[in-house]
Design a protein around this motif. Structure first.
Motif, PDB file in Angstrom:
ATOM      1  N   PRO A  88      -6.405   7.397   3.932  1.00 61.34           N
ATOM      2  CA  PRO A  88      -6.650   8.237   2.757  1.00 61.34           C
ATOM      3  C   PRO A  88      -5.768   9.478   2.770  1.00 61.34           C
ATOM      4  N   GLY A  89      -5.190   9.803   1.604  1.00 60.97           N
ATOM      5  CA  GLY A  89      -4.322  10.971   1.550  1.00 60.97           C
ATOM      6  C   GLY A  89      -3.750  11.198   0.160  1.00 60.97           C
ATOM      7  N   PHE A  90      -2.760  12.073   0.127  1.00 61.32           N
ATOM      8  CA  PHE A  90      -2.151  12.505  -1.133  1.00 61.32           C
ATOM      9  C   PHE A  90      -0.662  12.196  -1.118  1.00 61.32           C
ATOM     10  N   LEU A 102       0.833  -1.198   0.000  1.00 63.59           N
ATOM     11  CA  LEU A 102       0.000   0.000   0.000  1.00 63.59           C
ATOM     12  C   LEU A 102       0.873   1.256   0.000  1.00 63.59           C
ATOM     13  N   PRO A 103       0.573   2.224  -0.862  1.00 65.30           N
ATOM     14  CA  PRO A 103       1.340   3.469  -0.826  1.00 65.30           C
ATOM     15  C   PRO A 103       1.022   4.309   0.408  1.00 65.30           C
ATOM     16  N   ALA A 115      -3.901  10.716  -5.328  1.00 68.19           N
ATOM     17  CA  ALA A 115      -4.623  10.481  -4.078  1.00 68.19           C
ATOM     18  C   ALA A 115      -4.908   8.991  -3.961  1.00 68.19           C
ATOM     19  N   PHE A 116      -4.895   8.489  -2.732  1.00 67.81           N
ATOM     20  CA  PHE A 116      -5.085   7.047  -2.524  1.00 67.81           C
ATOM     21  C   PHE A 116      -5.871   6.811  -1.251  1.00 67.81           C
ATOM     22  N   ASN A 137       4.076  -1.067  -7.804  1.00 65.94           N
ATOM     23  CA  ASN A 137       2.847  -1.694  -8.286  1.00 65.94           C
ATOM     24  C   ASN A 137       1.678  -1.314  -7.378  1.00 65.94           C
ATOM     25  N   PHE A 138       1.385  -0.001  -7.362  1.00 65.06           N
ATOM     26  CA  PHE A 138       0.395   0.536  -6.435  1.00 65.06           C
ATOM     27  C   PHE A 138      -0.984   0.733  -7.059  1.00 65.06           C
ATOM     28  N   PHE A 139      -1.060   0.758  -8.380  1.00 64.27           N
ATOM     29  CA  PHE A 139      -2.249   1.287  -9.047  1.00 64.27           C
ATOM     30  C   PHE A 139      -3.040   0.193  -9.750  1.00 64.27           C
TER      31      PHE A 139
END
Length: 267
Positions: A142-144, A137-138, A202-203, A159-161
């Motif tokens: 929740p955040g930027f 997980l990046p 954002a994630f 490989n986050f997306f």
């Protein structure tokens, strides 16, 4: 208020379309437009789509008379879309009801972001949950992630997306030239990396979609394609100096080969 387009490419996924289209229509924050593009299916996809979107005035079906391929179909949808933000749910996947609501809220708090994305459940052909992605997980809340921070993160992972639950800024994606057909199954992942080093992203670790692995996925079928991996590395290497860390193209190649071998062993 920003507008959102959902674009779904389809070829021969009639069996999965009720869940896939149902997920798009059940969003808590409704899409402003839904575009479904059938890429010359030879099953009954077109008839299934017609039944499922009947009565949905914001949904439209476009049909290719000849097969164009997944990436060309994505780019067709990108050209057609009118939304400020755009997502590309898979016809064999499913977005959960909170996807657009959560992604839009993330983007409202982080307007510079090139996209917002979340986690996804892995499911098999019968819909049973088998895992969770991304493995790394990046962010754990929740955040930027600003461009500078993302560049530093690339040294430990990338490989986050997940294309199944990513909402892109349409103008930013078009400025990249859309998705590169030469990159095949890596086209969306490379596009996300290129956006992230320019705009950040954002994630949220919330599960926003189900990614179905049923044996016919492009990503698993071509995971070890050396031409594809080489093209991805060349695309990154051609970026302006300083956008990506030195040595990252070579690191990307090693990671992709490792991932392909892991998939081979698992299957």
């Amino acid at each position: 208020m920003a507008t959102i387009s959902l674009v779904m490419p389809n070829r021969n996924h009639a069996a999965f379309l009720p869940q896939a289209i149902g997920g798009m229509l059940a969003q808590q924050r409704a899409a402003d437009e839904i575009i479904i593009i059938d890429d010359a299916s030879d099953d009954d996809s077109v008839a299934v789509i017609g039944r499922l979107v009947a009565g949905a005035p914001h949904a439209r079906l476009l049909c290719h008379s000849r097969r164009a391929g997944v990436i060309a179909t994505l780019n067709h949808g990108l050209a057609e879309a009118r939304g400020d933000w755009i997502a590309f749910p898979g016809a064999d996947d499913m977005v959960f009801p909170r996807f657009l609501k959560v992604a839009e809220e993330l983007l409202a708090r982080n307007p510079a972001a090139g996209f917002a994305c979340g986690a996804a459940e892995l499911v098999d052909g019968d819909g049973a949950t088998t895992g969770l992605r991304p493995i790394l997980l990046p962010l754990h809340a929740p955040g930027f992630v600003a461009p500078e921070r993302f560049r530093a993160m690339l040294r430990r992972g990338d490989n986050f997306f997940l294309g199944a639950c990513t909402l892109y800024r349409t103008a930013a994606l078009r400025a990249l030239g859309g998705f590169d057909a030469a990159l095949g199954a890596m086209a969306d992942g490379v596009a996300a990396r290129r956006l992230a080093v320019r705009h950040g992203f954002a994630f949220t670790p919330e599960r926003l979609a189900a990614w179905r692995l049923h044996g016919g996925n492009l990503s698993t079928a071509t995971a070890g394609d050396e031409a594809m991996i080489g093209a991805a590395a060349a695309t990154i290497a051609a970026e302006p100096e300083g956008l990506f860390p030195a040595g990252y193209p070579e690191l990307l190649v090693r990671r992709q080969r490792f991932g392909a071998e892991r998939i081979r062993i698992a299957n």
